[in-house]
Scaffold this motif. Structure first.
Motif, mmCIF file in Angstrom:
data_model
loop_
_atom_site.group_PDB
_atom_site.id
_atom_site.type_symbol
_atom_site.label_atom_id
_atom_site.label_comp_id
_atom_site.label_asym_id
_atom_site.label_seq_id
_atom_site.Cartn_x
_atom_site.Cartn_y
_atom_site.Cartn_z
ATOM 1 N N LEU A 37 0.921 -1.283 0.063
ATOM 2 C CA LEU A 37 0.078 -0.088 -0.048
ATOM 3 C C LEU A 37 0.812 1.233 0.187
ATOM 4 C CD1 LEU A 37 -2.864 0.932 -0.095
ATOM 5 C CD2 LEU A 37 -2.942 0.749 2.440
ATOM 6 N N GLY A 38 1.934 1.055 0.809
ATOM 7 C CA GLY A 38 3.003 2.296 0.726
ATOM 8 C C GLY A 38 3.729 2.376 -0.634
ATOM 9 N N GLU A 39 3.647 1.552 -1.487
ATOM 10 C CA GLU A 39 4.269 1.513 -2.710
ATOM 11 C C GLU A 39 3.208 2.229 -3.888
ATOM 12 O OE1 GLU A 39 6.904 -0.011 -4.593
ATOM 13 O OE2 GLU A 39 7.830 -0.548 -2.682
ATOM 14 N N VAL A 40 1.615 2.290 -3.592
ATOM 15 C CA VAL A 40 0.543 2.570 -4.098
ATOM 16 C C VAL A 40 0.704 4.355 -3.885
ATOM 17 C CG1 VAL A 40 -1.626 3.172 -4.403
ATOM 18 C CG2 VAL A 40 -0.876 0.590 -4.183
ATOM 19 N N SER A 41 0.806 4.533 -2.596
ATOM 20 C CA SER A 41 0.970 5.893 -2.079
ATOM 21 C C SER A 41 2.168 6.660 -2.755
ATOM 22 C CB SER A 41 1.092 6.017 -0.425
ATOM 23 O OG SER A 41 -0.200 5.454 -0.017
ATOM 24 N N LYS A 42 3.162 5.985 -2.809
ATOM 25 C CA LYS A 42 4.632 6.488 -3.532
ATOM 26 C C LYS A 42 4.179 7.131 -4.798
ATOM 27 C CE LYS A 42 9.365 5.729 -4.119
ATOM 28 N NZ LYS A 42 10.563 4.873 -3.989
ATOM 29 N N VAL A 44 1.222 7.355 -6.239
ATOM 30 C CA VAL A 44 0.228 8.572 -6.516
ATOM 31 C C VAL A 44 0.958 9.853 -6.046
ATOM 32 C CG1 VAL A 44 -1.619 9.384 -5.391
ATOM 33 C CG2 VAL A 44 -1.614 6.813 -5.759
ATOM 34 N N LEU A 45 1.697 9.787 -5.273
ATOM 35 C CA LEU A 45 2.489 11.232 -4.668
ATOM 36 C C LEU A 45 3.339 11.647 -5.982
ATOM 37 C CD1 LEU A 45 3.407 10.668 -1.255
ATOM 38 C CD2 LEU A 45 1.490 12.416 -1.983
ATOM 39 N N ALA A 52 1.050 3.337 -10.180
ATOM 40 C CA ALA A 52 0.151 3.122 -9.153
ATOM 41 C C ALA A 52 -0.773 2.009 -9.240
ATOM 42 C CB ALA A 52 -0.763 4.579 -9.046
ATOM 43 N N GLU A 55 0.957 -1.424 -8.584
ATOM 44 C CA GLU A 55 0.812 -1.652 -7.452
ATOM 45 C C GLU A 55 -0.614 -1.956 -6.685
ATOM 46 O OE1 GLU A 55 3.558 -2.219 -5.646
ATOM 47 O OE2 GLU A 55 5.016 -1.341 -7.318
ATOM 48 N N ILE A 56 -1.680 -1.297 -6.967
ATOM 49 C CA ILE A 56 -2.862 -1.786 -6.618
ATOM 50 C C ILE A 56 -3.450 -2.985 -6.898
ATOM 51 C CG2 ILE A 56 -5.421 -1.143 -7.168
ATOM 52 C CD1 ILE A 56 -4.753 1.774 -7.416
#
Length: 95
Positions: A37-42, A44-45, A52, A55-56
């Protein structure tokens, strides 16, 4: 409907081939999920749409692996008690 399920299934097969059958405690599974989930957030940012989305799919595949592990072990989510069906079927085989 999108191709999400197909992508998730392919990712799950890839994980199984790479890591084999995984059976972890709940805390370990949760750490793995949070890392993904952190990889998704990264992504996205960073504005990286493709990363993203990839990673989802990985989050979903890891969640499936977690589910499969729980199904195999029949251990409740707290990790302490055993599934009552497993105990009753064991008693039936013995007695």
């Amino acid at each position: 409907m999108s191709d999400f399920i197909e992508r998730q299934t392919l990712e799950r097969f890839r994980q199984e081939k790479k890591w084999g059958e995984q059976n972890h405690h709940d805390g370990t599974w949760q750490m793995i999920l949070m890392e993904e989930l952190g990889e998704v957030s990264k992504a996205v940012l960073n504005g990286d749409y493709e990363k993203a989305m990839k990673e989802i799919v990985e989050v979903a595949a890891v969640a499936q692996a977690y589910y499969e592990s729980k199904e195999r072990s029949k251990i409740c989510l707290c990790g302490i008690c055993r599934d009552t069906k497993s105990k009753s079927s064991e008693k039936e085989k013995v007695g």
